[in-house]
Design an enzyme around this catalytic site. Sequence first.
Site, mmCIF file in Angstrom:
data_model
loop_
_atom_site.group_PDB
_atom_site.id
_atom_site.type_symbol
_atom_site.label_atom_id
_atom_site.label_comp_id
_atom_site.label_asym_id
_atom_site.label_seq_id
_atom_site.Cartn_x
_atom_site.Cartn_y
_atom_site.Cartn_z
ATOM 1 N N GLY A 74 0.822 -1.207 0.000
ATOM 2 C CA GLY A 74 0.000 0.000 0.000
ATOM 3 C C GLY A 74 0.850 1.248 0.000
ATOM 4 O O GLY A 74 1.990 1.249 0.473
ATOM 5 N N ASP A 75 0.293 2.311 -0.536
ATOM 6 C CA ASP A 75 0.951 3.606 -0.457
ATOM 7 C C ASP A 75 -0.111 4.690 -0.495
ATOM 8 O O ASP A 75 -1.159 4.520 -1.125
ATOM 9 C CB ASP A 75 1.946 3.819 -1.605
ATOM 10 N N GLN A 76 0.169 5.777 0.189
ATOM 11 C CA GLN A 76 -0.767 6.900 0.198
ATOM 12 C C GLN A 76 0.015 8.183 -0.022
ATOM 13 O O GLN A 76 1.026 8.431 0.634
ATOM 14 C CB GLN A 76 -1.505 6.962 1.537
ATOM 15 N N ALA A 111 -3.450 3.847 -2.628
ATOM 16 C CA ALA A 111 -3.320 2.720 -3.556
ATOM 17 C C ALA A 111 -2.985 1.434 -2.815
ATOM 18 O O ALA A 111 -2.213 1.447 -1.861
ATOM 19 C CB ALA A 111 -2.220 3.016 -4.575
#
Length: 198
Positions: A74-76, A111
């Site tokens: 995940g990444d934000q 994401a």
Amino acid sequence: MSLAITLASGSASRQGLLAGAGVDAASIRPNVDEDAAKAALRAQGMSVRDQAMKLAELKAVKVSNRTPGLVVGGDQMLSLENEAFDKPADLAAARDHLRKLSGKTHTLETAIVVCENGAPVWRHLARPKLTMRPLSEDFIESYIGRAGDALLSTVGAYQLEGLGAQLFTKIEGDYFSILGLPLLPLLDYFRTRGAIAS
């Protein structure tokens, strides 16, 4: 036998969301050089949302190459008028973040990518929008004094689940996605794969 689930992250927030939903997931830090990756992606002129998706994929692929089952990366990233915000390096940077976000609406490009055997098999992008009320300098100073170094762990220098709730007038989107993990679509995918009970 159900598929093992691994979170390619050291994020306490993402781990907590999965555990709270009753998902038994191991956690492995991917050890990706995020600063170098972001610099390369930005040099290519990649949009903020695509940067978030690419970083989520890099993390998931790296862990999935050595871990069986489903691996979630995940990444934000915070996007304000197409400018990407990273986690503030110190409280002075957190102060600058809050000044820039004050009175404006920003998007959290959140994401997640699920990999299996080193290859992406599912991806999802959530884009909650948050409108911050105009903040006075006095409020910003007081807020930073009360919240402290915890602000350095979030891209917007706020924690919506705590004092950060005081910063906003409007939020559009999924609460879990704001905290860093689009949990409901991810649980749906796990169910389709038989990784959790349906």
